[in-house]
Design a protein around this motif. Sequence first.
Motif, short mmCIF file in Angstrom:
data_model
loop_
_atom_site.label_atom_id
_atom_site.label_comp_id
_atom_site.label_asym_id
_atom_site.label_seq_id
_atom_site.Cartn_x
_atom_site.Cartn_y
_atom_site.Cartn_z
N SER A 42 -23.09 51.95 60.87
CA SER A 42 -23.80 50.64 61.71
C SER A 42 -25.28 50.53 60.96
CB SER A 42 -23.67 50.72 63.06
OG SER A 42 -24.55 51.89 63.68
N LEU A 43 -26.15 51.78 60.89
CA LEU A 43 -27.38 51.31 60.40
C LEU A 43 -27.25 50.93 58.92
CD1 LEU A 43 -29.20 54.25 62.16
CD2 LEU A 43 -29.54 51.87 62.45
N ALA A 44 -26.47 51.47 58.32
CA ALA A 44 -26.39 51.29 56.81
C ALA A 44 -25.91 49.72 56.66
CB ALA A 44 -25.38 52.05 56.23
N LYS A 45 -25.41 49.07 57.41
CA LYS A 45 -25.05 47.86 57.31
C LYS A 45 -26.21 46.72 57.67
CE LYS A 45 -20.25 48.47 57.54
NZ LYS A 45 -19.03 48.06 58.52
N CYS A 46 -27.40 47.40 58.44
CA CYS A 46 -28.15 46.59 59.11
C CYS A 46 -29.17 45.74 57.94
CB CYS A 46 -29.17 47.42 59.90
SG CYS A 46 -28.44 47.90 61.44
N ILE A 47 -29.83 44.83 58.54
CA ILE A 47 -30.86 44.16 57.57
C ILE A 47 -32.14 44.51 58.24
CG2 ILE A 47 -31.79 42.03 56.77
CD1 ILE A 47 -28.96 40.70 57.45
N PRO A 48 -32.85 45.32 57.34
CA PRO A 48 -34.09 45.85 57.87
C PRO A 48 -35.01 44.75 58.41
CG PRO A 48 -33.60 46.90 55.81
CD PRO A 48 -32.53 45.79 55.90
N PRO A 54 -37.97 44.10 63.99
CA PRO A 54 -38.34 43.48 65.19
C PRO A 54 -38.81 44.83 66.44
CG PRO A 54 -37.11 42.13 64.26
CD PRO A 54 -36.91 43.39 63.50
N LEU A 55 -37.75 45.65 66.46
CA LEU A 55 -37.99 46.77 67.07
C LEU A 55 -39.06 47.61 66.99
CD1 LEU A 55 -34.22 47.78 67.34
CD2 LEU A 55 -35.28 46.34 68.81
N LEU A 56 -39.63 47.67 65.94
CA LEU A 56 -40.60 48.56 65.51
C LEU A 56 -41.87 47.75 65.20
CD1 LEU A 56 -39.02 50.67 62.80
CD2 LEU A 56 -38.95 51.00 65.12
N VAL A 59 -45.08 49.54 65.79
CA VAL A 59 -45.59 50.89 65.00
C VAL A 59 -46.23 50.32 63.94
CG1 VAL A 59 -44.12 52.73 63.78
CG2 VAL A 59 -43.24 51.97 66.00
N LEU A 60 -46.98 51.19 63.44
CA LEU A 60 -47.56 50.97 62.16
C LEU A 60 -46.72 51.14 60.96
CD1 LEU A 60 -50.37 50.54 61.24
CD2 LEU A 60 -50.80 53.03 60.92
N PHE A 61 -46.79 50.23 59.96
CA PHE A 61 -46.03 49.96 58.79
C PHE A 61 -44.47 49.92 59.32
CE2 PHE A 61 -49.58 52.91 57.35
CZ PHE A 61 -49.94 51.80 56.62
N GLY A 62 -44.30 49.35 60.55
CA GLY A 62 -42.73 48.99 60.90
C GLY A 62 -41.87 48.55 59.89
N ASN A 63 -42.20 47.74 59.13
CA ASN A 63 -41.25 47.26 57.98
C ASN A 63 -40.64 48.16 57.06
OD1 ASN A 63 -41.35 44.53 59.10
ND2 ASN A 63 -43.03 43.78 57.99
N THR A 64 -41.81 49.00 56.43
CA THR A 64 -41.41 49.89 55.78
C THR A 64 -40.52 51.20 56.22
OG1 THR A 64 -43.74 49.73 54.49
CG2 THR A 64 -42.50 51.77 54.25
N LYS A 65 -40.87 51.36 57.58
CA LYS A 65 -40.17 52.34 58.21
C LYS A 65 -38.53 51.90 58.62
CE LYS A 65 -43.89 54.60 60.34
NZ LYS A 65 -44.65 55.51 60.94
N ALA A 66 -38.40 50.35 58.75
CA ALA A 66 -37.19 49.88 58.76
C ALA A 66 -36.19 50.14 57.54
CB ALA A 66 -37.27 48.19 59.13
#
Length: 115
Positions: A42-48, A54-56, A59-66
Motif C-alpha cells: 500500500s505504501l509503494a502505491k502512495c503519492i508522497p 501532509p501527515l508529516l 516534521v523537518l524535511f517532511g516532503n523528503t521523508k515522504a
Amino acid sequence: EQTTRLLPTHQNLTESATQPQSQQSKQMAQTPPHGRGLTAHSLAKCIPETDIAPLLSSVLFGNTKADQIVRAAQDVLAKFGGKVPESISSLKEITGIGPKLAEILSIVNRRETYS
C-alpha cells in the motif's frame, strides 16, 4: 497506473482533531482500506506529496521523508517480496535505513516477537 489514496487527507486530519476522543477511537478501530492497513504494497502505491507529506507537515524535511518512505516500500517489494527483512545487512539495503535504524529494526521487527 492508478494510485489508490490510502492515507487520510489533511482536511480529514484537521476534522478528526476537533472530534471527541471516543469518536476518534471508533474511527481508528475501523478496518483500513482494502482490509490490510499500511503494508509495503500500500505504501509503494502512495503519492508522497499528497498521501504522506501532509501527515508529516510538522516534521523537518517532511516532503523528503515522504519520498523516502515510498522508495523504502518499493525497495521492500522489489528486494524482499514485500516482507521487511530481519537482518541488519538486509535492512541497510532499504532506502533511508542506516546502521542505527537497521539495528533497532532488527530487534523490534523479529517475527517471533509477534507470534
